[in-house]
Design a protein around this motif. Structure first.
Motif, mmCIF file in Angstrom:
data_model
loop_
_atom_site.group_PDB
_atom_site.id
_atom_site.type_symbol
_atom_site.label_atom_id
_atom_site.label_comp_id
_atom_site.label_asym_id
_atom_site.label_seq_id
_atom_site.Cartn_x
_atom_site.Cartn_y
_atom_site.Cartn_z
ATOM 1 N N VAL A 16 -10.396 65.435 -37.628
ATOM 2 C CA VAL A 16 -11.800 65.767 -37.372
ATOM 3 C C VAL A 16 -12.191 65.340 -35.954
ATOM 4 C CG1 VAL A 16 -14.175 65.196 -38.025
ATOM 5 C CG2 VAL A 16 -12.510 65.789 -39.779
ATOM 6 N N LEU A 17 -11.752 64.158 -35.530
ATOM 7 C CA LEU A 17 -12.051 63.717 -34.168
ATOM 8 C C LEU A 17 -11.434 64.643 -33.123
ATOM 9 C CD1 LEU A 17 -11.700 59.847 -34.531
ATOM 10 C CD2 LEU A 17 -13.793 61.181 -34.257
ATOM 11 N N LEU A 20 -13.521 67.816 -33.002
ATOM 12 C CA LEU A 20 -14.758 67.595 -32.254
ATOM 13 C C LEU A 20 -14.494 67.544 -30.753
ATOM 14 C CD1 LEU A 20 -16.576 64.962 -34.482
ATOM 15 C CD2 LEU A 20 -17.215 67.342 -34.113
ATOM 16 N N LEU A 21 -13.426 66.877 -30.352
ATOM 17 C CA LEU A 21 -13.070 66.810 -28.939
ATOM 18 C C LEU A 21 -12.751 68.202 -28.396
ATOM 19 C CD1 LEU A 21 -12.473 65.028 -26.474
ATOM 20 C CD2 LEU A 21 -10.123 64.890 -27.285
ATOM 21 N N PHE A 23 -13.864 71.011 -29.531
ATOM 22 C CA PHE A 23 -15.118 71.760 -29.487
ATOM 23 C C PHE A 23 -15.932 71.373 -28.257
ATOM 24 C CE2 PHE A 23 -19.625 72.237 -30.671
ATOM 25 C CZ PHE A 23 -19.644 73.602 -30.897
ATOM 26 N N LEU A 24 -15.969 70.085 -27.941
ATOM 27 C CA LEU A 24 -16.751 69.615 -26.795
ATOM 28 C C LEU A 24 -16.168 70.094 -25.466
ATOM 29 C CD1 LEU A 24 -17.623 65.975 -27.883
ATOM 30 C CD2 LEU A 24 -19.158 67.930 -27.751
#
Length: 53
Positions: A16-17, A20-21, A23-24
């Motif tokens: 998940v991390l 998110l990374l 995606f950012l």
């Protein structure tokens, strides 16, 4: 069984991390097998150490 569940939880949190990374930064993150396999082993080692076994 507790160690397996906690290890899987650590792996899911890591994924998940990474998502998110990715995606950012707006790209894709690829992890080679020779890095991913030791990270999986490390997650289960940390889970086993945490449960005291």
């Amino acid at each position: 069984m507790e160690t397996f569940g906690r290890g899987c939880l650590y792996i899911i949190i890591g994924i998940v991390l990474l998502l998110l990374l990715a995606f950012l930064i707006g790209g894709s993150i690829t992890i080679p097998w020779f890095i991913a396999i030791p990270l999986i082993v490390l997650a289960f080692w940390a889970a086993g150490r945490r449960s005291g076994k």
